[in-house]
Write a protein that holds these residues in place. Structure first.
Motif, PDB file in Angstrom:
ATOM      1  N   MET A  96       3.518  -5.108 -15.404  1.00 10.81           N
ATOM      2  CA  MET A  96       3.814  -4.382 -14.173  1.00 10.81           C
ATOM      3  C   MET A  96       2.533  -4.051 -13.406  1.00 10.81           C
ATOM      4  O   MET A  96       2.513  -4.045 -12.176  1.00 10.81           O
ATOM      5  CB  MET A  96       4.601  -3.106 -14.481  1.00 10.81           C
ATOM      6  N   ARG A  97       1.456  -3.820 -14.126  1.00 12.39           N
ATOM      7  CA  ARG A  97       0.153  -3.581 -13.509  1.00 12.39           C
ATOM      8  C   ARG A  97      -0.296  -4.822 -12.744  1.00 12.39           C
ATOM      9  O   ARG A  97      -0.769  -4.727 -11.614  1.00 12.39           O
ATOM     10  CB  ARG A  97      -0.866  -3.224 -14.587  1.00 12.39           C
ATOM     11  N   GLU A  98      -0.157  -5.990 -13.361  1.00 11.73           N
ATOM     12  CA  GLU A  98      -0.540  -7.238 -12.691  1.00 11.73           C
ATOM     13  C   GLU A  98       0.288  -7.458 -11.427  1.00 11.73           C
ATOM     14  O   GLU A  98      -0.237  -7.884 -10.406  1.00 11.73           O
ATOM     15  CB  GLU A  98      -0.390  -8.429 -13.627  1.00 11.73           C
ATOM     16  N   ARG A  99       1.557  -7.151 -11.510  1.00 10.62           N
ATOM     17  CA  ARG A  99       2.405  -7.289 -10.319  1.00 10.62           C
ATOM     18  C   ARG A  99       1.964  -6.330  -9.232  1.00 10.62           C
ATOM     19  O   ARG A  99       1.929  -6.678  -8.053  1.00 10.62           O
ATOM     20  CB  ARG A  99       3.869  -7.085 -10.684  1.00 10.62           C
ATOM     21  N   ARG A 100       1.615  -5.110  -9.629  1.00 10.21           N
ATOM     22  CA  ARG A 100       1.134  -4.115  -8.651  1.00 10.21           C
ATOM     23  C   ARG A 100      -0.192  -4.576  -8.042  1.00 10.21           C
ATOM     24  O   ARG A 100      -0.393  -4.461  -6.821  1.00 10.21           O
ATOM     25  CB  ARG A 100       0.981  -2.751  -9.327  1.00 10.21           C
ATOM     26  N   LEU A 101      -1.098  -5.090  -8.858  1.00  5.75           N
ATOM     27  CA  LEU A 101      -2.371  -5.590  -8.335  1.00  5.75           C
ATOM     28  C   LEU A 101      -2.140  -6.754  -7.381  1.00  5.75           C
ATOM     29  O   LEU A 101      -2.843  -6.880  -6.371  1.00  5.75           O
ATOM     30  CB  LEU A 101      -3.299  -6.002  -9.484  1.00  5.75           C
ATOM     31  N   GLY A 102      -1.160  -7.584  -7.687  1.00  5.07           N
ATOM     32  CA  GLY A 102      -0.811  -8.678  -6.781  1.00  5.07           C
ATOM     33  C   GLY A 102      -0.297  -8.159  -5.447  1.00  5.07           C
ATOM     34  O   GLY A 102      -0.656  -8.685  -4.385  1.00  5.07           O
ATOM     35  N   GLU A 103       0.537  -7.123  -5.494  1.00  3.92           N
ATOM     36  CA  GLU A 103       1.034  -6.501  -4.262  1.00  3.92           C
ATOM     37  C   GLU A 103      -0.119  -5.938  -3.444  1.00  3.92           C
ATOM     38  O   GLU A 103      -0.172  -6.111  -2.220  1.00  3.92           O
ATOM     39  CB  GLU A 103       2.007  -5.368  -4.583  1.00  3.92           C
ATOM     40  N   LEU A 104      -1.027  -5.244  -4.142  1.00  9.42           N
ATOM     41  CA  LEU A 104      -2.154  -4.637  -3.436  1.00  9.42           C
ATOM     42  C   LEU A 104      -3.070  -5.688  -2.822  1.00  9.42           C
ATOM     43  O   LEU A 104      -3.557  -5.508  -1.706  1.00  9.42           O
ATOM     44  CB  LEU A 104      -2.949  -3.730  -4.386  1.00  9.42           C
ATOM     45  N   SER A 105      -3.296  -6.786  -3.535  1.00 15.77           N
ATOM     46  CA  SER A 105      -4.190  -7.817  -2.995  1.00 15.77           C
ATOM     47  C   SER A 105      -3.536  -8.576  -1.849  1.00 15.77           C
ATOM     48  O   SER A 105      -4.226  -9.043  -0.947  1.00 15.77           O
ATOM     49  CB  SER A 105      -4.632  -8.788  -4.094  1.00 15.77           C
ATOM     50  N   SER A 106      -2.208  -8.681  -1.857  1.00 20.59           N
ATOM     51  CA  SER A 106      -1.539  -9.376  -0.753  1.00 20.59           C
ATOM     52  C   SER A 106      -1.449  -8.518   0.505  1.00 20.59           C
ATOM     53  O   SER A 106      -1.375  -9.042   1.608  1.00 20.59           O
ATOM     54  CB  SER A 106      -0.146  -9.847  -1.181  1.00 20.59           C
ATOM     55  N   THR A 107      -1.463  -7.205   0.354  1.00 24.58           N
ATOM     56  CA  THR A 107      -1.404  -6.331   1.521  1.00 24.58           C
ATOM     57  C   THR A 107      -2.778  -5.901   2.002  1.00 24.58           C
ATOM     58  O   THR A 107      -2.906  -5.413   3.116  1.00 24.58           O
ATOM     59  CB  THR A 107      -0.570  -5.068   1.231  1.00 24.58           C
ATOM     60  N   ALA A 108      -3.804  -6.084   1.196  1.00 27.35           N
ATOM     61  CA  ALA A 108      -5.145  -5.641   1.566  1.00 27.35           C
ATOM     62  C   ALA A 108      -5.656  -6.296   2.848  1.00 27.35           C
ATOM     63  O   ALA A 108      -6.157  -5.608   3.721  1.00 27.35           O
ATOM     64  CB  ALA A 108      -6.122  -5.859   0.414  1.00 27.35           C
ATOM     65  N   PRO A 109      -5.525  -7.627   3.020  1.00 29.36           N
ATOM     66  CA  PRO A 109      -6.008  -8.230   4.286  1.00 29.36           C
ATOM     67  C   PRO A 109      -5.260  -7.688   5.497  1.00 29.36           C
ATOM     68  O   PRO A 109      -5.831  -7.505   6.552  1.00 29.36           O
ATOM     69  CB  PRO A 109      -5.750  -9.720   4.108  1.00 29.36           C
ATOM     70  N   ALA A 110      -3.970  -7.404   5.347  1.00 26.92           N
ATOM     71  CA  ALA A 110      -3.185  -6.882   6.463  1.00 26.92           C
ATOM     72  C   ALA A 110      -3.661  -5.492   6.857  1.00 26.92           C
ATOM     73  O   ALA A 110      -3.609  -5.113   8.026  1.00 26.92           O
ATOM     74  CB  ALA A 110      -1.707  -6.872   6.113  1.00 26.92           C
ATOM     75  N   LEU A 111      -4.111  -4.726   5.892  1.00 31.90           N
ATOM     76  CA  LEU A 111      -4.586  -3.381   6.192  1.00 31.90           C
ATOM     77  C   LEU A 111      -5.922  -3.390   6.933  1.00 31.90           C
ATOM     78  O   LEU A 111      -6.221  -2.459   7.666  1.00 31.90           O
ATOM     79  CB  LEU A 111      -4.720  -2.586   4.887  1.00 31.90           C
ATOM     80  N   LYS A 112      -6.722  -4.450   6.736  1.00 29.95           N
ATOM     81  CA  LYS A 112      -8.020  -4.500   7.377  1.00 29.95           C
ATOM     82  C   LYS A 112      -7.919  -4.818   8.866  1.00 29.95           C
ATOM     83  O   LYS A 112      -8.802  -4.521   9.615  1.00 29.95           O
ATOM     84  CB  LYS A 112      -8.899  -5.564   6.684  1.00 29.95           C
ATOM     85  N   ASN A 113      -6.849  -5.471   9.296  1.00 24.14           N
ATOM     86  CA  ASN A 113      -6.724  -5.860  10.703  1.00 24.14           C
ATOM     87  C   ASN A 113      -6.282  -4.741  11.561  1.00 24.14           C
ATOM     88  O   ASN A 113      -5.680  -3.882  11.540  1.00 24.14           O
ATOM     89  CB  ASN A 113      -5.752  -7.046  10.845  1.00 24.14           C
TER      90      ASN A 113
END
Length: 113
Positions: A96-113
């Motif tokens: 579940m941690r890996e899935r959460r890290l995947g979610e965070l890494s997929s949304t991180a670029p969107a947050l920077k824009n």
């Protein structure tokens, strides 16, 4: 990467759950003494102390890591480990941690824009 690793952890969790069911079932059917088995000899004490210390470290890691990355209800993993096995709940937490890290890494670029 996170998805593949989460599946590896889920397979390990399944193995941990199955072995816990099998061996705990055998122990109950044979009326075995858990306390005597854990603390019967010096070797038992070494293994018991080792596993207990690792379990404490795992719980501390689960709590701090879940807070760091925003996972919810980590207490369920800890509670489940008492009625199943840490060999099941820790790999499940890691999946579940890996899935959460995947979610965070997929949304991180969107947050920077």
């Amino acid at each position: 990467m996170h998805t593949k690793l989460s599946w590896v952890y889920l397979v390990i969790a399944a193995a941990g759950l199955i072995t816990a069911w099998i061996f705990n079932g055998l122990a109950v059917m044979n009326s075995e003494d858990y306390a005597g088995a854990w603390f019967g000899t010096a070797v038992d004490w070494v293994l018991s102390a080792d596993l207990t210390i690792v379990a404490i470290a795992v719980v501390v890691f689960m709590i701090t890591e879940s807070r760091r990355i925003g996972m919810k209800r980590v207490w369920l993993y800890i509670l489940l480990s008492g009625v199943t096995a840490m060999a099941f709940t820790f790999p499940l937490f890691m999946a579940m941690r890996e899935r959460r890290l995947g979610e965070l890494s997929s949304t991180a670029p969107a947050l920077k824009n």
